[in-house]
Design a protein around this motif. Sequence first.
Motif, mmCIF file in Angstrom:
data_model
loop_
_atom_site.group_PDB
_atom_site.id
_atom_site.type_symbol
_atom_site.label_atom_id
_atom_site.label_comp_id
_atom_site.label_asym_id
_atom_site.label_seq_id
_atom_site.Cartn_x
_atom_site.Cartn_y
_atom_site.Cartn_z
ATOM 1 N N ASN A 168 0.824 -1.220 0.000
ATOM 2 C CA ASN A 168 0.000 0.000 0.000
ATOM 3 C C ASN A 168 0.853 1.263 0.000
ATOM 4 N N LYS A 209 -10.594 -17.213 2.117
ATOM 5 C CA LYS A 209 -11.877 -16.515 2.275
ATOM 6 C C LYS A 209 -12.743 -16.733 1.041
ATOM 7 N N TRP A 241 -14.799 -15.844 -2.273
ATOM 8 C CA TRP A 241 -14.393 -14.979 -3.371
ATOM 9 C C TRP A 241 -15.417 -13.878 -3.628
ATOM 10 N N THR A 242 -15.450 -12.899 -2.768
ATOM 11 C CA THR A 242 -16.249 -11.701 -3.023
ATOM 12 C C THR A 242 -15.506 -10.863 -4.071
ATOM 13 N N LEU A 243 -16.155 -9.856 -4.609
ATOM 14 C CA LEU A 243 -15.485 -8.987 -5.580
ATOM 15 C C LEU A 243 -14.247 -8.336 -4.969
ATOM 16 N N LYS A 244 -14.380 -7.924 -3.705
ATOM 17 C CA LYS A 244 -13.249 -7.301 -3.012
ATOM 18 C C LYS A 244 -12.108 -8.296 -2.842
ATOM 19 N N ARG A 245 -12.459 -9.537 -2.489
ATOM 20 C CA ARG A 245 -11.432 -10.556 -2.274
ATOM 21 C C ARG A 245 -10.748 -10.920 -3.589
ATOM 22 N N LYS A 246 -11.512 -10.993 -4.670
ATOM 23 C CA LYS A 246 -10.929 -11.302 -5.975
ATOM 24 C C LYS A 246 -9.880 -10.260 -6.365
ATOM 25 N N LYS A 247 -10.202 -9.018 -6.123
ATOM 26 C CA LYS A 247 -9.264 -7.943 -6.437
ATOM 27 C C LYS A 247 -8.003 -8.082 -5.597
ATOM 28 N N GLU A 248 -8.187 -8.439 -4.323
ATOM 29 C CA GLU A 248 -7.046 -8.607 -3.414
ATOM 30 C C GLU A 248 -6.160 -9.774 -3.852
ATOM 31 N N ASN A 258 -4.237 -8.442 -6.994
ATOM 32 C CA ASN A 258 -3.321 -7.334 -6.685
ATOM 33 C C ASN A 258 -2.140 -7.774 -5.824
#
Length: 295
Positions: free
Chosen positions: A46, A72, A74-81, A84
């Motif tokens: 970050n 965890k 696979w929410t949209l936020k988790r997929k991005k994480e 990234n």
Amino acid sequence: MVKVLITGGTGLIGQHLQNTLINNNIEVAVLTRTPKKSNEFRWNLNENYIDKNAFNNITHIIHLAGAGIADKRWTLKRKKELINSRVKSTSLLLKKITDHKVPLQGFISASGIGYYGAVTSDKIFTEEDAPKNDFISTICSQWEKSAHQFKNIDVPLTILRTGVVLTKKNGALSKMNSPLFLSALGTGKQYVPWIHIDDLCNLYLEAILNDNFKGIYNAVAPEHQTNESFSKTLGNIIKKPVLPMNAPSFILKTALGEMAYMLLNGSRVSAEKTKQFYNFVYPDLVTALNNIYHE
């Protein structure tokens, strides 16, 4: 002198890899968010920060870091994480290597057999096959694409597409080994490409010491096991019953969401290219599991 900087070095594979390298007289430095030892150095994605002292006398980087695929839902936020944590970290390493003019002799990156997608088929996938278009494949293909940036600055690159890693503590086996019984998943016909952690760490060692071991390799044992045959073999080794009925697919899909498809599907993955450079210590599941549970 060879000195290796490991990202993800405090994780399950990373800790084992550190021991393998040190036992082979290779000096090790580790990037971690919370340094606690003298050979550990802070980095923070970050903040786009890496302690410049981490690069002192470094000859190779082994890039293991990445958020846990199965930790965890696979929410949209988790997929991005998930993406990234792999892609941005690789780009940050490249920037710092360039900025500090580090004369790197090799960049060795983890990847996964998920590159071939969550599919069950009769095909035996090789390193020459194209990625699929599901999410697990997207993670791996973008991870590898970011690693290929190192070739632009003439740093030799090795990528290990890793199967399910078998270890004595934690990891996949601890999740499969429930307190009372074992159970195959879904149809049980999906394949489970696997590798003993000693063989995996030896492959990373090979990538450091062998100048010809460059390019992309499948880090999987040469023996093919279905989920059903894997469960039965594990049951025989640890003397635990395997339920005659498999865990239904719909239960896994309800509990895990999209991630369940990764467990319910799987094809064979070839180790033939890897075997040209490496002789597996644990080429079959019985030998691997006996080592893990009885030695």
